[in-house]
Design a protein around this motif. Structure first.
Motif, short mmCIF file in Angstrom:
data_model
loop_
_atom_site.label_atom_id
_atom_site.label_comp_id
_atom_site.label_asym_id
_atom_site.label_seq_id
_atom_site.Cartn_x
_atom_site.Cartn_y
_atom_site.Cartn_z
N VAL A 1 0.86 -1.17 0.00
CA VAL A 1 0.00 0.00 0.00
C VAL A 1 0.90 1.23 0.00
CG1 VAL A 1 -1.73 1.28 1.33
CG2 VAL A 1 -1.79 -1.21 1.29
N CYS A 2 0.48 2.28 -0.68
CA CYS A 2 1.22 3.53 -0.69
C CYS A 2 1.42 4.02 0.75
CB CYS A 2 0.44 4.57 -1.50
SG CYS A 2 1.21 6.20 -1.57
N ALA A 3 2.61 4.44 1.08
CA ALA A 3 2.93 4.85 2.46
C ALA A 3 2.74 6.35 2.69
CB ALA A 3 4.36 4.46 2.79
N THR A 4 2.27 7.08 1.69
CA THR A 4 2.12 8.53 1.82
C THR A 4 0.99 8.86 2.79
OG1 THR A 4 2.93 8.84 -0.43
CG2 THR A 4 1.72 10.68 0.56
N THR A 5 1.27 9.78 3.71
CA THR A 5 0.26 10.22 4.67
C THR A 5 0.00 11.71 4.50
OG1 THR A 5 1.93 10.64 6.36
CG2 THR A 5 0.90 8.45 6.36
N LEU B 1 -4.15 3.44 -1.95
CA LEU B 1 -3.89 2.88 -3.28
C LEU B 1 -2.58 2.09 -3.26
CD1 LEU B 1 -4.84 5.98 -5.43
CD2 LEU B 1 -6.28 4.03 -4.79
N GLN B 2 -2.34 1.33 -4.32
CA GLN B 2 -1.12 0.54 -4.42
C GLN B 2 0.09 1.47 -4.52
OE1 GLN B 2 -1.12 -2.39 -7.53
NE2 GLN B 2 1.03 -2.88 -7.25
N GLY C 1 3.33 3.27 -5.63
CA GLY C 1 3.79 3.59 -6.97
C GLY C 1 2.71 4.08 -7.91
N HIS C 2 1.51 4.31 -7.38
CA HIS C 2 0.40 4.74 -8.24
C HIS C 2 0.66 6.12 -8.83
CE1 HIS C 2 -1.25 7.75 -5.47
NE2 HIS C 2 -0.85 6.92 -4.50
N PRO C 3 0.12 6.37 -10.03
CA PRO C 3 0.22 7.72 -10.61
C PRO C 3 -0.89 8.61 -10.04
CG PRO C 3 -0.91 6.27 -12.13
CD PRO C 3 -0.49 5.42 -10.95
N GLY C 4 -0.74 9.90 -10.18
CA GLY C 4 -1.82 10.83 -9.84
C GLY C 4 -2.04 11.02 -8.36
N SER C 5 -3.25 11.40 -8.03
CA SER C 5 -3.63 11.75 -6.66
C SER C 5 -3.63 10.56 -5.72
CB SER C 5 -5.03 12.38 -6.65
OG SER C 5 -5.05 13.56 -7.40
N HIS C 6 -3.40 10.88 -4.44
CA HIS C 6 -3.55 9.90 -3.36
C HIS C 6 -5.01 9.88 -2.93
CE1 HIS C 6 0.80 9.54 -2.88
NE2 HIS C 6 0.86 10.86 -2.99
N MET C 7 -5.44 8.78 -2.33
CA MET C 7 -6.81 8.68 -1.81
C MET C 7 -6.81 7.91 -0.51
SD MET C 7 -9.31 8.11 -5.05
CE MET C 7 -10.72 8.63 -4.08
N ALA C 8 -7.58 8.42 0.46
CA ALA C 8 -7.72 7.74 1.74
C ALA C 8 -9.14 7.93 2.26
CB ALA C 8 -6.73 8.31 2.75
N LEU C 9 -9.69 6.89 2.85
CA LEU C 9 -11.01 6.98 3.45
C LEU C 9 -10.92 7.82 4.71
CD1 LEU C 9 -13.98 6.06 3.59
CD2 LEU C 9 -13.18 4.06 4.87
N GLY C 10 -11.72 8.89 4.75
CA GLY C 10 -11.75 9.75 5.93
C GLY C 10 -12.76 9.27 6.94
N GLN C 11 -13.96 8.92 6.47
CA GLN C 11 -15.02 8.44 7.35
C GLN C 11 -16.09 7.78 6.50
OE1 GLN C 11 -16.08 7.00 9.94
NE2 GLN C 11 -15.91 8.66 11.42
N ALA C 12 -16.72 6.77 7.04
CA ALA C 12 -17.83 6.09 6.37
C ALA C 12 -19.06 6.19 7.25
CB ALA C 12 -17.49 4.63 6.11
N GLY C 13 -20.18 6.57 6.63
CA GLY C 13 -21.46 6.58 7.31
C GLY C 13 -22.30 5.41 6.81
N LEU C 14 -23.58 5.46 7.09
CA LEU C 14 -24.45 4.35 6.67
C LEU C 14 -24.63 4.28 5.16
CD1 LEU C 14 -27.23 4.48 9.40
CD2 LEU C 14 -25.35 2.85 9.19
N GLU C 15 -24.69 5.45 4.50
CA GLU C 15 -24.99 5.44 3.07
C GLU C 15 -23.91 6.04 2.19
OE1 GLU C 15 -28.88 6.91 2.26
OE2 GLU C 15 -29.76 5.82 3.93
N VAL C 16 -22.94 6.70 2.78
CA VAL C 16 -21.92 7.37 1.98
C VAL C 16 -20.59 7.35 2.73
CG1 VAL C 16 -22.40 9.68 2.89
CG2 VAL C 16 -21.45 9.43 0.59
N ALA C 17 -19.52 7.30 1.96
CA ALA C 17 -18.18 7.37 2.54
C ALA C 17 -17.51 8.64 2.04
CB ALA C 17 -17.36 6.15 2.12
N TRP C 18 -16.73 9.26 2.90
CA TRP C 18 -16.00 10.48 2.56
C TRP C 18 -14.53 10.12 2.40
CZ3 TRP C 18 -18.11 15.34 1.92
CH2 TRP C 18 -19.47 15.46 2.23
N TRP C 19 -14.01 10.36 1.21
CA TRP C 19 -12.62 10.09 0.89
C TRP C 19 -11.88 11.41 0.70
CZ3 TRP C 19 -10.17 5.30 -0.22
CH2 TRP C 19 -10.99 4.18 -0.04
N LEU C 20 -10.64 11.46 1.15
CA LEU C 20 -9.79 12.61 0.87
C LEU C 20 -8.93 12.25 -0.33
CD1 LEU C 20 -8.85 15.45 1.73
CD2 LEU C 20 -7.03 14.33 3.02
#
Length: 140
Positions: free
Chosen positions: A6-10, A39-40, A42-61
């Motif tokens: 997994v990408c180690a970027t924080t 993400l895996q 070495g991925h190209p482009g933006s990083h993505m991380a789950l910030g919070q998940a609710g019952l119907e929607v998840a918020w990703w940064l």
């Protein structure tokens, strides 16, 4: 067989992001000040991380050196639909795992990589305990 890394970027959440994530109804996890890209490596482009998940929607940064945004992902806007089993899964477990990453993510699926650890919220911890007790009662 080794799993992809997994990408180690924080990234540290800013006050606005922390506040918005704290307001997600029925949040599934304890909030942290720092997120790790999911993400895996070495991925190209933006990083993505789950910030919070609710019952119907998840918020990703989603972030890079030039942009940063909280985005929502739900069943309609797109989770990856790939399924499979982790290499190191229990051989007696025949259930496939669903990828927990947004649709069109780069690289390996979530079940192919080591998970980014999260602590369930206090409410979800109680739900997990209640479910475990129910299961134990049914098996008696």
């Amino acid at each position: 067989m080794n799993s992809p890394d997994v990408c180690a970027t924080t990234v540290a959440l800013n006050d606005d992001e922390s506040s918005r994530l704290a307001q997600v109804p029925d949040g599934a996890h304890e909030l942290t000040d720092t997120l790790q890209c999911e993400l895996q490596a070495g991925h190209p482009g933006s990083h993505m991380a789950l910030g919070q998940a609710g019952l119907e929607v998840a918020w990703w940064l989603r972030w890079s050196t030039t942009e940063r945004a909280l985005i929502t992902v739900d069943d309609e806007t797109g989770y990856c639909e790939a399924t499979g089993r982790p290499v190191d899964s229990d051989p007696s477990d025949h259930d496939d795992w669903l990828c927990q990453l947004p649709a069109e993510h780069f690289g390996a699926h979530s079940w192919q990589m080591s998970a980014v650890g999260r602590v369930p919220s206090e409410a979800n911890q109680q739900k997990l305990i209640d479910m475990a007790y129910e299961l134990m009662e049914r098996r008696r």
